[in-house]
Write a protein that holds these residues in place. Structure first.
Motif, PDB file in Angstrom:
ATOM      1  N   VAL A 196      -6.667  -6.193  -8.890  1.00  0.00           N
ATOM      2  CA  VAL A 196      -5.431  -6.560  -9.569  1.00  0.00           C
ATOM      3  C   VAL A 196      -5.279  -5.735 -10.844  1.00  0.00           C
ATOM      4  N   SER A 197      -4.145  -5.056 -10.947  1.00  0.00           N
ATOM      5  CA  SER A 197      -3.834  -4.237 -12.106  1.00  0.00           C
ATOM      6  C   SER A 197      -3.102  -5.086 -13.134  1.00  0.00           C
ATOM      7  N   CYS A 198      -3.722  -5.272 -14.297  1.00  0.00           N
ATOM      8  CA  CYS A 198      -3.141  -6.083 -15.371  1.00  0.00           C
ATOM      9  C   CYS A 198      -2.714  -5.143 -16.494  1.00  0.00           C
ATOM     10  N   GLN A 199      -1.424  -4.849 -16.558  1.00  0.00           N
ATOM     11  CA  GLN A 199      -0.902  -3.951 -17.575  1.00  0.00           C
ATOM     12  C   GLN A 199       0.461  -4.463 -18.032  1.00  0.00           C
ATOM     13  N   ALA A 200       0.751  -4.278 -19.307  1.00  0.00           N
ATOM     14  CA  ALA A 200       2.066  -4.633 -19.841  1.00  0.00           C
ATOM     15  C   ALA A 200       2.375  -3.687 -20.990  1.00  0.00           C
ATOM     16  N   ARG A 201       3.406  -2.886 -20.819  1.00  0.00           N
ATOM     17  CA  ARG A 201       3.782  -1.920 -21.842  1.00  0.00           C
ATOM     18  C   ARG A 201       4.474  -2.613 -23.010  1.00  0.00           C
ATOM     19  N   ALA A 258     -11.261  -8.942  -6.574  1.00  0.00           N
ATOM     20  CA  ALA A 258     -12.587  -8.309  -6.525  1.00  0.00           C
ATOM     21  C   ALA A 258     -12.851  -7.449  -7.748  1.00  0.00           C
ATOM     22  N   ALA A 259     -11.787  -6.960  -8.373  1.00  0.00           N
ATOM     23  CA  ALA A 259     -11.917  -6.089  -9.541  1.00  0.00           C
ATOM     24  C   ALA A 259     -10.584  -6.066 -10.265  1.00  0.00           C
ATOM     25  N   LEU A 260     -10.592  -5.471 -11.466  1.00  0.00           N
ATOM     26  CA  LEU A 260      -9.404  -5.403 -12.299  1.00  0.00           C
ATOM     27  C   LEU A 260      -9.155  -3.963 -12.717  1.00  0.00           C
ATOM     28  N   ARG A 261      -7.889  -3.584 -12.785  1.00  0.00           N
ATOM     29  CA  ARG A 261      -7.525  -2.260 -13.289  1.00  0.00           C
ATOM     30  C   ARG A 261      -6.792  -2.489 -14.614  1.00  0.00           C
ATOM     31  N   ILE A 262      -7.377  -1.956 -15.705  1.00  0.00           N
ATOM     32  CA  ILE A 262      -6.926  -2.291 -17.045  1.00  0.00           C
ATOM     33  C   ILE A 262      -6.663  -1.009 -17.846  1.00  0.00           C
ATOM     34  N   HIS A 263      -5.576  -1.039 -18.609  1.00  0.00           N
ATOM     35  CA  HIS A 263      -5.178   0.116 -19.424  1.00  0.00           C
ATOM     36  C   HIS A 263      -5.574  -0.076 -20.882  1.00  0.00           C
ATOM     37  N   GLY A 264      -6.215   0.930 -21.436  1.00  0.00           N
ATOM     38  CA  GLY A 264      -6.430   0.976 -22.875  1.00  0.00           C
ATOM     39  C   GLY A 264      -7.677   0.259 -23.347  1.00  0.00           C
ATOM     40  N   ASN A 321     -14.475  11.612   2.972  1.00  0.00           N
ATOM     41  CA  ASN A 321     -15.716  10.910   3.300  1.00  0.00           C
ATOM     42  C   ASN A 321     -16.093   9.878   2.241  1.00  0.00           C
ATOM     43  N   VAL A 322     -15.087   9.360   1.530  1.00  0.00           N
ATOM     44  CA  VAL A 322     -15.306   8.322   0.522  1.00  0.00           C
ATOM     45  C   VAL A 322     -14.283   7.219   0.753  1.00  0.00           C
ATOM     46  N   PRO A 323     -14.515   6.026   0.199  1.00  0.00           N
ATOM     47  CA  PRO A 323     -13.560   4.940   0.392  1.00  0.00           C
ATOM     48  C   PRO A 323     -12.176   5.285  -0.155  1.00  0.00           C
ATOM     49  N   VAL A 324     -11.165   4.869   0.581  1.00  0.00           N
ATOM     50  CA  VAL A 324      -9.773   5.095   0.196  1.00  0.00           C
ATOM     51  C   VAL A 324      -9.172   3.770  -0.280  1.00  0.00           C
ATOM     52  N   ILE A 325      -8.555   3.813  -1.447  1.00  0.00           N
ATOM     53  CA  ILE A 325      -7.938   2.631  -2.044  1.00  0.00           C
ATOM     54  C   ILE A 325      -6.422   2.753  -1.908  1.00  0.00           C
ATOM     55  N   ALA A 326      -5.796   1.743  -1.343  1.00  0.00           N
ATOM     56  CA  ALA A 326      -4.338   1.743  -1.202  1.00  0.00           C
ATOM     57  C   ALA A 326      -3.723   1.141  -2.458  1.00  0.00           C
ATOM     58  N   GLU A 327      -2.805   1.876  -3.076  1.00  0.00           N
ATOM     59  CA  GLU A 327      -2.148   1.390  -4.286  1.00  0.00           C
ATOM     60  C   GLU A 327      -0.728   1.911  -4.328  1.00  0.00           C
ATOM     61  N   GLY A 328       0.161   1.072  -4.772  1.00  0.00           N
ATOM     62  CA  GLY A 328       1.540   1.491  -4.954  1.00  0.00           C
ATOM     63  C   GLY A 328       2.524   0.754  -4.059  1.00  0.00           C
ATOM     64  N   ARG A 329       3.378  -0.063  -4.681  1.00  0.00           N
ATOM     65  CA  ARG A 329       4.513  -0.715  -4.014  1.00  0.00           C
ATOM     66  C   ARG A 329       4.102  -1.766  -2.978  1.00  0.00           C
ATOM     67  N   PHE A 330       2.999  -2.450  -3.249  1.00  0.00           N
ATOM     68  CA  PHE A 330       2.622  -3.577  -2.392  1.00  0.00           C
ATOM     69  C   PHE A 330       3.282  -4.845  -2.924  1.00  0.00           C
ATOM     70  N   VAL A 364      -4.916  -2.242  -4.308  1.00  0.00           N
ATOM     71  CA  VAL A 364      -4.554  -2.557  -5.690  1.00  0.00           C
ATOM     72  C   VAL A 364      -3.130  -3.097  -5.719  1.00  0.00           C
ATOM     73  N   ILE A 365      -2.943  -4.212  -6.416  1.00  0.00           N
ATOM     74  CA  ILE A 365      -1.607  -4.758  -6.646  1.00  0.00           C
ATOM     75  C   ILE A 365      -1.430  -4.975  -8.138  1.00  0.00           C
ATOM     76  N   GLY A 366      -0.289  -4.542  -8.647  1.00  0.00           N
ATOM     77  CA  GLY A 366       0.017  -4.752 -10.055  1.00  0.00           C
ATOM     78  C   GLY A 366       1.245  -5.623 -10.230  1.00  0.00           C
ATOM     79  N   THR A 367       2.408  -4.982 -10.227  1.00  0.00           N
ATOM     80  CA  THR A 367       3.664  -5.658 -10.535  1.00  0.00           C
ATOM     81  C   THR A 367       3.869  -6.950  -9.764  1.00  0.00           C
ATOM     82  N   ALA A 368       3.561  -6.949  -8.487  1.00  0.00           N
ATOM     83  CA  ALA A 368       3.832  -8.122  -7.639  1.00  0.00           C
ATOM     84  C   ALA A 368       3.008  -9.335  -8.035  1.00  0.00           C
ATOM     85  N   VAL A 369       1.948  -9.106  -8.827  1.00  0.00           N
ATOM     86  CA  VAL A 369       1.105 -10.215  -9.274  1.00  0.00           C
ATOM     87  C   VAL A 369       1.237 -10.460 -10.772  1.00  0.00           C
TER      88      VAL A 369
END
Length: 248
Positions: A33-38, A62-68, A196-205, A223-228
């Protein structure tokens, strides 16, 4: 069901286990889950982002994507999940997601467990290419790298440079054309076959069904951001279905 999921590339290859293996493994099959707010968003700031991240953790992320660095520190104080750190530098030009080694060092010092960066082939303001950055971050900062890419070629190049994770984050955002409305499942499939490495799907889910589709097509995590985590945008999406909006 799980029997129909495509195994991630690292499992297919029997790739050598590294000291980051447990961290990477903890992401597999999970939701990031991407937690960001401009600035300008009512939820902007470390206190709100830490609360949002904790809510995501309690919801099963499972994990967090955080800015700054400020938000990363606040999130690490309240949450136990791995943090994929980024540092957006909006005046750096088109490449603004962790554009330099100095930016990566700042967020690792703040507690980021993984560094994500723009690994597209677009011109960069800093002296190093994306691929030199990947090598330096892994070698000098000692953390895995998640490469945000926009094309198969960029994904292959990032994997060759040593990125532990390849993410479709920037697909649809680096050309002059209109941004698509749905995830780039075609790129996901191409990457699954080619790197040959794990692929992460992100964008517009936006829908749970899209997450299921991503795993079926080979994603190791989504990865989901805005929708959550963006109530303003979520509200706008539903308001568009109201009579008031139609009259306007």
């Amino acid at each position: 069901g799980a029997a129909h999921l495509r195994p991630p590339a690292a499992v297919r290859s029997g790739a050598a286990m590294t000291r980051h293996a447990a961290l990477i493994k903890s992401l597999m099959g999970g939701l990031i889950v991407s937690c960001q707010a401009r600035a300008g968003n009512p939820l902007h700031g470390p206190v709100h982002m830490a609360a949002m991240a904790l809510a995501a953790e309690q919801g099963g992320a499972a994990a967090l994507r955080i800015h700054g660095e400020d938000d990363i520190r606040a999130v690490k104080e309240r949450c136990s999940l791995p943090v994929i750190g980024i540092r957006k530098v909006f005046d750096a030009g088109p490449v603004y997601i962790t554009p330099t080694f100095a930016d990566a060092a700042i967020i690792v010092e703040a507690g980021a467990d993984i560094v994500a960066l723009d690994a597209t082939s677009r011109p960069r303001s800093g002296p190093e290419s994306a691929f030199e950055l990947i090598r330096r971050i892994r070698g000098e900062l000692g953390v895995p790298v998640m490469a945000d890419i926009d094309s198969l070629a960029a994904g292959q190049a990032a994997a060759a440079a040593g990125a532990e994770l390849i993410a479709t984050t920037l697909s649809g955002y680096t050309s002059d054309g209109a941004v698509p409305t749905s995830p780039d499942f075609a790129l996901l499939e191409e990457l699954w076959s080619a790197v040959n490495v794990p692929v992460i799907a992100e964008g517009r889910f936006w829908e749970p069904g899209q997450v299921e589709d991503a795993f079926r097509l080979g994603a190791s995590a989504v990865v989901i951001g805005t929708a959550v985590t963006n109530p303003m945008r979520i509200t706008e999406r539903f308001v568009r279905s109201t009579p008031v909006h139609a009259q306007g």
